[in-house]
Structure formats: structure tokens, C-alpha cells
Write an enzyme that holds these catalytic residues in place. Sequence first.
Site, PDB file in Angstrom:
ATOM      1  N   SER A  78      15.866  15.122  -0.172  1.00 36.85           N
ATOM      2  CA  SER A  78      16.925  14.222   0.253  1.00 36.85           C
ATOM      3  C   SER A  78      16.428  13.277   1.335  1.00 36.85           C
ATOM      4  O   SER A  78      15.685  13.676   2.230  1.00 36.85           O
ATOM      5  CB  SER A  78      18.109  15.033   0.780  1.00 36.85           C
ATOM      6  OG  SER A  78      19.093  14.167   1.305  1.00 36.85           O
ATOM      7  N   GLU A 123       2.020   1.480  -3.506  1.00 38.20           N
ATOM      8  CA  GLU A 123       0.882   1.928  -4.305  1.00 38.20           C
ATOM      9  C   GLU A 123       0.672   3.432  -4.146  1.00 38.20           C
ATOM     10  O   GLU A 123       0.417   4.148  -5.114  1.00 38.20           O
ATOM     11  CB  GLU A 123      -0.372   1.171  -3.881  1.00 38.20           C
ATOM     12  CG  GLU A 123      -1.623   1.567  -4.634  1.00 38.20           C
ATOM     13  CD  GLU A 123      -2.849   0.832  -4.126  1.00 38.20           C
ATOM     14  OE1 GLU A 123      -3.680   0.455  -4.972  1.00 38.20           O
ATOM     15  OE2 GLU A 123      -2.986   0.646  -2.897  1.00 38.20           O
ATOM     16  N   ARG A 139       0.829  -1.207   0.000  1.00 39.47           N
ATOM     17  CA  ARG A 139       0.000   0.000   0.000  1.00 39.47           C
ATOM     18  C   ARG A 139       0.864   1.257   0.000  1.00 39.47           C
ATOM     19  O   ARG A 139       0.520   2.260  -0.626  1.00 39.47           O
ATOM     20  CB  ARG A 139      -0.954   0.017   1.199  1.00 39.47           C
ATOM     21  CG  ARG A 139      -2.025  -1.049   1.114  1.00 39.47           C
ATOM     22  CD  ARG A 139      -2.916  -0.851  -0.119  1.00 39.47           C
ATOM     23  NE  ARG A 139      -3.928  -1.868  -0.182  1.00 39.47           N
ATOM     24  CZ  ARG A 139      -4.041  -2.775  -1.161  1.00 39.47           C
ATOM     25  NH1 ARG A 139      -3.206  -2.770  -2.169  1.00 39.47           N
ATOM     26  NH2 ARG A 139      -5.000  -3.661  -1.149  1.00 39.47           N
TER      27      ARG A 139
END
Length: 164
Positions: free
Chosen positions: A131, A108, A105
Site C-alpha cells: 500500500s 526505468e 531512471r
Amino acid sequence: MSQGATIAANTRPYANLPPINVALFEAKARRGLSFDEIAKAIEKDEVWVASAFYGQAKFTEKELQKLAEILGINESELSGALGSHWWPNRGDLGPMPPTDPVLYRLYEGVMVYGPAIKAIIHEKFGDGIMSMIDCKVSVDKKPDPKGDRIVLAFDGKFLPYSKW
């Protein structure tokens, strides 16, 4: 886990960790400690400590001494395995895309929202990156009538393209 409990070597997410890192998790479980409790004791944040348990960050000698005390691990064993001659294997993520539901997830989320986040970063900061060096990451719980919410924050330094 009970006193003396061990974690099977092939148990995810410990399957690819060196034995000393598995020992950290076992000691943490035996002592019933949270990452936050350990973090406060060594003056770090909880996400950084968890990443170090997974071999993604490096403890200082002073932190290793305190960690050995907190976890009840032999200090020389800990320093010998994770001390000055050991370096983290950052970014070893396992299979891509991840198969663990939580990691999938997160993956995703980056795949769906990544381009939009990138566009907004460029609008607000210009051409550059966030960064991950000296990046602070926090995980918070926020109550909500529809169900508790997870709040993830990445607090990273902006580096203009000309600086990298």
C-alpha cells in the site's frame, strides 16, 4: 536564489503547479531551507513534505500554521489555498515515460526490476500489494569508493488480495 526571487511559471518541475505551490518553493528558496529542515519543524518526514509542496499530499491546518511561520508566508493565504477545502491531485505524473532524467531512471528501475520485486513480494507475503497509503519513503546518501550511492526505501504496508 536571492531575496525576493521568483520561479518562472513555465520552469519544470513547477510548470503545472498551482501558484500557491510555486510560492512554497519560492519561500523555501528565499529562506535557504531544505525539505528536511521544514519536515523537522512540522514533525513530518522530508519526502512527505516535498510531495506536499508538489500538491501530492495535504497539510493539516496545524502544519499550515507552522509552515506559514517557517516560510514567512501569510497564514490566511496559505490556509485559504491549501486548507480544508483543498485536496491533493495525487499521481499527476506528467508525460509517460517521464522526460526528466531522474524521474526517467526511477521509471526505468520499476520497469526493469518491477516484475522481480513483485515475484519476491508474492514469495514472502503471498498474493497482495504494498500500500502507498501511510507509506514511508526515505532517500539516503551512502558513501562509496566508486561514487556516492542513492538509497531509496519504500516502507509500505502489505495488503493481502482479500483486503482490497
